[in-house]
Design a protein around this motif. Structure first.
Motif, PDB file in Angstrom:
ATOM      1  N   MET A 119       0.840  -1.176   0.000  1.00 13.59           N
ATOM      2  CA  MET A 119       0.000   0.000   0.000  1.00 13.59           C
ATOM      3  C   MET A 119       0.887   1.242   0.000  1.00 13.59           C
ATOM      4  SD  MET A 119      -2.851   1.248   2.770  1.00 13.59           S
ATOM      5  CE  MET A 119      -3.818  -0.200   2.543  1.00 13.59           C
ATOM      6  N   ILE A 120       0.479   2.218  -0.787  1.00 12.78           N
ATOM      7  CA  ILE A 120       1.196   3.492  -0.855  1.00 12.78           C
ATOM      8  C   ILE A 120       0.254   4.575  -0.355  1.00 12.78           C
ATOM      9  CG2 ILE A 120       2.177   5.223  -2.410  1.00 12.78           C
ATOM     10  CD1 ILE A 120       3.134   2.971  -4.168  1.00 12.78           C
ATOM     11  N   GLY A 121       0.779   5.471   0.436  1.00 11.23           N
ATOM     12  CA  GLY A 121      -0.007   6.578   0.936  1.00 11.23           C
ATOM     13  C   GLY A 121       0.631   7.907   0.564  1.00 11.23           C
ATOM     14  N   LEU A 122      -0.211   8.864   0.250  1.00 17.56           N
ATOM     15  CA  LEU A 122       0.239  10.218  -0.056  1.00 17.56           C
ATOM     16  C   LEU A 122      -0.425  11.173   0.929  1.00 17.56           C
ATOM     17  CD1 LEU A 122      -0.356  10.278  -3.919  1.00 17.56           C
ATOM     18  CD2 LEU A 122       1.814   9.954  -2.759  1.00 17.56           C
ATOM     19  N   SER A 123       0.314  12.162   1.345  1.00 15.50           N
ATOM     20  CA  SER A 123      -0.227  13.227   2.176  1.00 15.50           C
ATOM     21  C   SER A 123      -0.089  14.517   1.384  1.00 15.50           C
ATOM     22  CB  SER A 123       0.548  13.314   3.492  1.00 15.50           C
ATOM     23  OG  SER A 123       0.105  14.409   4.236  1.00 15.50           O
ATOM     24  N   ILE A 124      -1.205  15.198   1.202  1.00 13.37           N
ATOM     25  CA  ILE A 124      -1.205  16.431   0.420  1.00 13.37           C
ATOM     26  C   ILE A 124      -1.576  17.580   1.339  1.00 13.37           C
ATOM     27  CG2 ILE A 124      -2.174  17.638  -1.568  1.00 13.37           C
ATOM     28  CD1 ILE A 124      -2.840  14.867  -2.733  1.00 13.37           C
ATOM     29  N   ARG A 125      -0.765  18.625   1.300  1.00  8.48           N
ATOM     30  CA  ARG A 125      -1.014  19.815   2.112  1.00  8.48           C
ATOM     31  C   ARG A 125      -1.367  20.980   1.196  1.00  8.48           C
ATOM     32  NH1 ARG A 125       4.278  18.878   5.558  1.00  8.48           N
ATOM     33  NH2 ARG A 125       3.593  17.031   6.656  1.00  8.48           N
ATOM     34  N   PHE A 126      -2.073  21.932   1.753  1.00  6.04           N
ATOM     35  CA  PHE A 126      -2.516  23.106   1.014  1.00  6.04           C
ATOM     36  C   PHE A 126      -2.076  24.344   1.791  1.00  6.04           C
ATOM     37  CE2 PHE A 126      -5.299  19.537   0.334  1.00  6.04           C
ATOM     38  CZ  PHE A 126      -5.354  19.441  -1.050  1.00  6.04           C
ATOM     39  N   PRO A 127      -0.805  24.765   1.645  1.00  2.00           N
ATOM     40  CA  PRO A 127      -0.269  25.851   2.459  1.00  2.00           C
ATOM     41  C   PRO A 127      -1.027  27.171   2.328  1.00  2.00           C
ATOM     42  CG  PRO A 127       1.414  24.996   0.955  1.00  2.00           C
ATOM     43  CD  PRO A 127       0.169  24.229   0.720  1.00  2.00           C
ATOM     44  N   GLU A 143      -8.334   5.461  -1.868  1.00  2.00           N
ATOM     45  CA  GLU A 143      -9.208   5.813  -0.749  1.00  2.00           C
ATOM     46  C   GLU A 143      -8.750   7.182  -0.254  1.00  2.00           C
ATOM     47  OE1 GLU A 143      -9.410   2.839   2.325  1.00  2.00           O
ATOM     48  OE2 GLU A 143      -9.117   1.256   0.846  1.00  2.00           O
ATOM     49  N   PHE A 144      -9.704   8.038   0.047  1.00  2.00           N
ATOM     50  CA  PHE A 144      -9.390   9.380   0.522  1.00  2.00           C
ATOM     51  C   PHE A 144      -9.813   9.538   1.981  1.00  2.00           C
ATOM     52  CE2 PHE A 144      -9.831  10.057  -4.049  1.00  2.00           C
ATOM     53  CZ  PHE A 144      -8.752  10.876  -4.324  1.00  2.00           C
ATOM     54  N   PHE A 145      -8.999  10.239   2.739  1.00  2.00           N
ATOM     55  CA  PHE A 145      -9.345  10.663   4.083  1.00  2.00           C
ATOM     56  C   PHE A 145      -9.288  12.190   4.054  1.00  2.00           C
ATOM     57  CE2 PHE A 145      -7.847   6.388   4.378  1.00  2.00           C
ATOM     58  CZ  PHE A 145      -8.787   5.794   5.214  1.00  2.00           C
ATOM     59  N   LEU A 146     -10.470  12.789   4.082  1.00  2.00           N
ATOM     60  CA  LEU A 146     -10.588  14.220   3.809  1.00  2.00           C
ATOM     61  C   LEU A 146     -10.610  15.066   5.076  1.00  2.00           C
ATOM     62  CD1 LEU A 146     -13.425  13.972   1.148  1.00  2.00           C
ATOM     63  CD2 LEU A 146     -10.983  14.137   0.733  1.00  2.00           C
ATOM     64  N   SER A 148      -3.092  24.045   7.920  1.00  2.00           N
ATOM     65  CA  SER A 148      -2.364  22.900   8.471  1.00  2.00           C
ATOM     66  C   SER A 148      -3.021  21.567   8.105  1.00  2.00           C
ATOM     67  CB  SER A 148      -2.280  23.019   9.999  1.00  2.00           C
ATOM     68  OG  SER A 148      -3.591  23.042  10.549  1.00  2.00           O
ATOM     69  N   ALA A 149      -4.145  21.600   7.400  1.00  2.00           N
ATOM     70  CA  ALA A 149      -4.880  20.376   7.069  1.00  2.00           C
ATOM     71  C   ALA A 149      -4.107  19.521   6.068  1.00  2.00           C
ATOM     72  CB  ALA A 149      -6.249  20.724   6.506  1.00  2.00           C
ATOM     73  N   GLU A 150      -4.308  18.210   6.171  1.00  2.00           N
ATOM     74  CA  GLU A 150      -3.697  17.263   5.239  1.00  2.00           C
ATOM     75  C   GLU A 150      -4.767  16.354   4.659  1.00  2.00           C
ATOM     76  OE1 GLU A 150      -0.411  15.028   6.723  1.00  2.00           O
ATOM     77  OE2 GLU A 150       0.539  16.784   7.613  1.00  2.00           O
ATOM     78  N   LEU A 151      -4.663  16.123   3.385  1.00  2.00           N
ATOM     79  CA  LEU A 151      -5.517  15.171   2.678  1.00  2.00           C
ATOM     80  C   LEU A 151      -4.716  13.895   2.556  1.00  2.00           C
ATOM     81  CD1 LEU A 151      -7.883  14.353   0.713  1.00  2.00           C
ATOM     82  CD2 LEU A 151      -6.532  15.395  -1.072  1.00  2.00           C
ATOM     83  N   ALA A 152      -5.261  12.773   2.999  1.00  2.00           N
ATOM     84  CA  ALA A 152      -4.548  11.498   2.888  1.00  2.00           C
ATOM     85  C   ALA A 152      -5.155  10.699   1.749  1.00  2.00           C
ATOM     86  CB  ALA A 152      -4.655  10.715   4.187  1.00  2.00           C
ATOM     87  N   VAL A 153      -4.293  10.157   0.906  1.00  4.20           N
ATOM     88  CA  VAL A 153      -4.693   9.331  -0.223  1.00  4.20           C
ATOM     89  C   VAL A 153      -4.011   7.979  -0.054  1.00  4.20           C
ATOM     90  CG1 VAL A 153      -4.777   9.118  -2.726  1.00  4.20           C
ATOM     91  CG2 VAL A 153      -4.761  11.381  -1.687  1.00  4.20           C
ATOM     92  N   LEU A 154      -4.800   6.908   0.013  1.00  6.98           N
ATOM     93  CA  LEU A 154      -4.233   5.562   0.125  1.00  6.98           C
ATOM     94  C   LEU A 154      -4.485   4.806  -1.166  1.00  6.98           C
ATOM     95  CD1 LEU A 154      -5.256   4.512   3.728  1.00  6.98           C
ATOM     96  CD2 LEU A 154      -3.055   5.368   2.926  1.00  6.98           C
ATOM     97  N   LEU A 155      -3.427   4.252  -1.718  1.00  7.96           N
ATOM     98  CA  LEU A 155      -3.503   3.453  -2.941  1.00  7.96           C
ATOM     99  C   LEU A 155      -3.285   1.996  -2.540  1.00  7.96           C
ATOM    100  CD1 LEU A 155      -1.375   6.070  -4.679  1.00  7.96           C
ATOM    101  CD2 LEU A 155      -3.638   5.460  -5.502  1.00  7.96           C
ATOM    102  N   PRO A 156      -4.367   1.228  -2.401  1.00  7.07           N
ATOM    103  CA  PRO A 156      -4.254  -0.120  -1.835  1.00  7.07           C
ATOM    104  C   PRO A 156      -3.455  -1.107  -2.678  1.00  7.07           C
ATOM    105  CG  PRO A 156      -6.497   0.323  -2.581  1.00  7.07           C
ATOM    106  CD  PRO A 156      -5.736   1.580  -2.743  1.00  7.07           C
ATOM    107  N   ASP A 157      -3.385  -0.925  -3.986  1.00  5.89           N
ATOM    108  CA  ASP A 157      -2.659  -1.886  -4.827  1.00  5.89           C
ATOM    109  C   ASP A 157      -1.197  -1.510  -4.931  1.00  5.89           C
ATOM    110  OD1 ASP A 157      -4.964  -3.292  -5.161  1.00  5.89           O
ATOM    111  OD2 ASP A 157      -5.455  -2.386  -7.075  1.00  5.89           O
TER     112      ASP A 157
END
Length: 118
Positions: free
Chosen positions: A1-9, A71-74, A109-118
């Motif tokens: 699984m790969i996860g990305l964290s995206i920030r919006f400064p 999958e998104f965690f908003l 300071s919010a982060e959007l988490a994106v999980l790529l299960p494959d």
């Protein structure tokens, strides 16, 4: 699984969904998987194209795996827009048209988490 964290400064995300007109003032949220994948491809081609460790035969299979639905965690967010009158010049130098700039507003300071299960 790969996860990305995206920030919006800036505390905003400006994007128009596929198939919508920018002046409908409908922002895209969450970022579409296609937009995320396209950003990775653009970065690869712009910054790592000459790197032998990032040859197409190495990167393309990885990109295919990343193309699976994420999958998104908003974070908590709301939508907003601004309106401006832009020069149009269709009828003359004083002609103006209204333009909408839609966005998603969130904590800086919010982060959007994106999980790529494959």
């Amino acid at each position: 699984m790969i996860g990305l964290s995206i920030r919006f400064p800036a505390g905003r995300f400006h994007a128009t969904p596929w198939g919508r007109h920018v002046n409908e003032a409908v922002p895209e949220w969450p970022p579409s998987p296609w937009r995320l994948l396209r950003a990775l491809v653009a970065t690869w081609k712009r910054k790592l194209d000459e790197d032998p460790l990032c040859a197409p035969e190495v990167v393309e299979p990885l990109l295919r795996k990343l193309a699976s639905p994420p999958e998104f965690f908003l974070p908590t967010a709301s939508v907003g827009h601004t309106r401006q009158y832009m020069p149009w010049y269709k009828k003359g130098p004083q002609d103006r048209t209204m333009v909408f700039d839609a966005f998603v507003a969130l904590e800086k300071s919010a982060e959007l988490a994106v999980l790529l299960p494959d």
